[in-house]
Design a protein around this motif. Structure first.
Motif, short mmCIF file in Angstrom:
data_model
loop_
_atom_site.label_atom_id
_atom_site.label_comp_id
_atom_site.label_asym_id
_atom_site.label_seq_id
_atom_site.Cartn_x
_atom_site.Cartn_y
_atom_site.Cartn_z
N ASP A 1 0.82 -1.21 0.00
CA ASP A 1 0.00 0.00 0.00
C ASP A 1 0.85 1.27 0.00
N THR A 2 1.79 1.37 0.92
CA THR A 2 2.62 2.57 1.06
C THR A 2 3.41 2.84 -0.21
N GLU A 3 3.96 1.79 -0.80
CA GLU A 3 4.78 1.94 -2.01
C GLU A 3 3.94 2.36 -3.21
N VAL A 4 2.77 1.77 -3.36
CA VAL A 4 1.90 2.12 -4.48
C VAL A 4 1.45 3.58 -4.36
N ARG A 5 1.07 4.00 -3.16
CA ARG A 5 0.64 5.39 -2.96
C ARG A 5 1.80 6.37 -3.20
N ALA A 6 3.00 5.99 -2.78
CA ALA A 6 4.17 6.84 -3.05
C ALA A 6 4.42 6.95 -4.55
N LYS A 7 4.27 5.83 -5.27
CA LYS A 7 4.45 5.84 -6.74
C LYS A 7 3.42 6.77 -7.39
N MET A 8 2.18 6.76 -6.88
CA MET A 8 1.16 7.66 -7.43
C MET A 8 1.54 9.12 -7.23
N HIS A 9 2.14 9.46 -6.10
CA HIS A 9 2.60 10.84 -5.89
C HIS A 9 3.67 11.20 -6.92
N THR A 10 4.57 10.26 -7.19
CA THR A 10 5.61 10.49 -8.19
C THR A 10 4.99 10.70 -9.57
N ILE A 11 4.02 9.89 -9.91
CA ILE A 11 3.36 9.99 -11.21
C ILE A 11 2.63 11.32 -11.35
N ARG A 12 1.92 11.74 -10.29
CA ARG A 12 1.21 13.03 -10.33
C ARG A 12 2.18 14.20 -10.56
N ASP A 13 3.42 14.06 -10.06
CA ASP A 13 4.41 15.12 -10.20
C ASP A 13 5.23 15.00 -11.50
N ASP A 14 5.04 13.92 -12.24
CA ASP A 14 5.80 13.66 -13.47
C ASP A 14 5.26 14.56 -14.58
N ASP A 15 6.15 15.33 -15.20
CA ASP A 15 5.70 16.27 -16.23
C ASP A 15 5.29 15.60 -17.54
N ARG A 16 5.38 14.28 -17.63
CA ARG A 16 4.89 13.57 -18.81
C ARG A 16 3.39 13.31 -18.73
N HIS A 17 2.80 13.52 -17.53
CA HIS A 17 1.38 13.23 -17.29
C HIS A 17 0.60 14.49 -16.94
N THR A 18 -0.64 14.51 -17.39
CA THR A 18 -1.61 15.50 -16.93
C THR A 18 -2.94 14.78 -16.78
N LYS A 19 -3.89 15.41 -16.14
CA LYS A 19 -5.21 14.81 -15.93
C LYS A 19 -5.11 13.41 -15.32
N VAL A 20 -4.27 13.25 -14.31
CA VAL A 20 -4.12 11.96 -13.63
C VAL A 20 -5.38 11.72 -12.79
N ALA A 21 -6.03 10.58 -13.03
CA ALA A 21 -7.26 10.25 -12.31
C ALA A 21 -7.20 8.80 -11.84
N VAL A 22 -7.34 8.60 -10.53
CA VAL A 22 -7.42 7.24 -10.00
C VAL A 22 -8.81 6.71 -10.31
N LEU A 23 -8.87 5.58 -11.00
CA LEU A 23 -10.14 5.01 -11.45
C LEU A 23 -10.64 3.88 -10.54
N LEU A 24 -9.70 3.16 -9.92
CA LEU A 24 -10.10 2.02 -9.11
C LEU A 24 -8.99 1.68 -8.13
N GLU A 25 -9.37 1.39 -6.90
CA GLU A 25 -8.44 0.88 -5.88
C GLU A 25 -9.06 -0.39 -5.31
N ASP A 26 -8.24 -1.45 -5.19
CA ASP A 26 -8.70 -2.72 -4.63
C ASP A 26 -7.62 -3.28 -3.72
#
Length: 138
Positions: free
Chosen positions: A54-79
């Motif tokens: 859990d902690t690692e996946v959430r940390a990766k999502m923070h990195t992705i949100r800050d990555d300038d290759r991405h915009t409109k980042v939307a979490v669609l599903l968590e399980d």
């Protein structure tokens, strides 16, 4: 273990060499943190499954949100999952023909922006896409 699916839009056109570098970088980074999953890229859109602690996946999502290759980042599903669906890190570039055969295929998830926070309508399509992609990732 957490499984998280998100979509995003590329901020620029990515060439095959960019995608190869992204896959190489992702595999190395995720191996160190125990994250696996898959990344699909097509027509400037990303759809990614991340699985791991859990902690690692959430940390990766923070990195992705800050990555300038991405915009409109939307979490669609968590399980919460017991077993990984993608034990190896994979990336796919589906062709138009392949996508025509995917149950619940969507070209984008832009329609969900109007219902932000309510991704329930996309869950069947996401699950169908993941099931379709799993045997192709082997």
């Amino acid at each position: 273990m957490l499984s998280l699916i998100y979509s995003s839009v590329a901020t620029r056109v990515l060439e095959p060499s960019d995608l190869t570098a992204l896959l190489t970088q992702s595999r190395a980074s995720n191996e160190q943190t125990g994250i696996t999953g898959m990344l699909l890229y097509r027509n400037g859109y990303f759809l990614q499954v991340l699985e791991g602690p859990d902690t690692e996946v959430r940390a990766k999502m923070h990195t992705i949100r800050d990555d300038d290759r991405h915009t409109k980042v939307a979490v669609l599903l968590e399980d919460v999952i017991e077993e990984r669906q993608f034990p190896e890190w994979t990336m796919g570039f589906p062709s138009d023909q392949e996508l025509e055969d995917v149950p619940g295929y969507r070209a984008t998830f832009e329609d969900l922006e109007a219902h932000e926070g309510d991704a329930v309508s996309s869950v069947p399509a996401l699950r169908a896409l993941i099931q379709w992609f799993q045997p192709r990732a082997s």
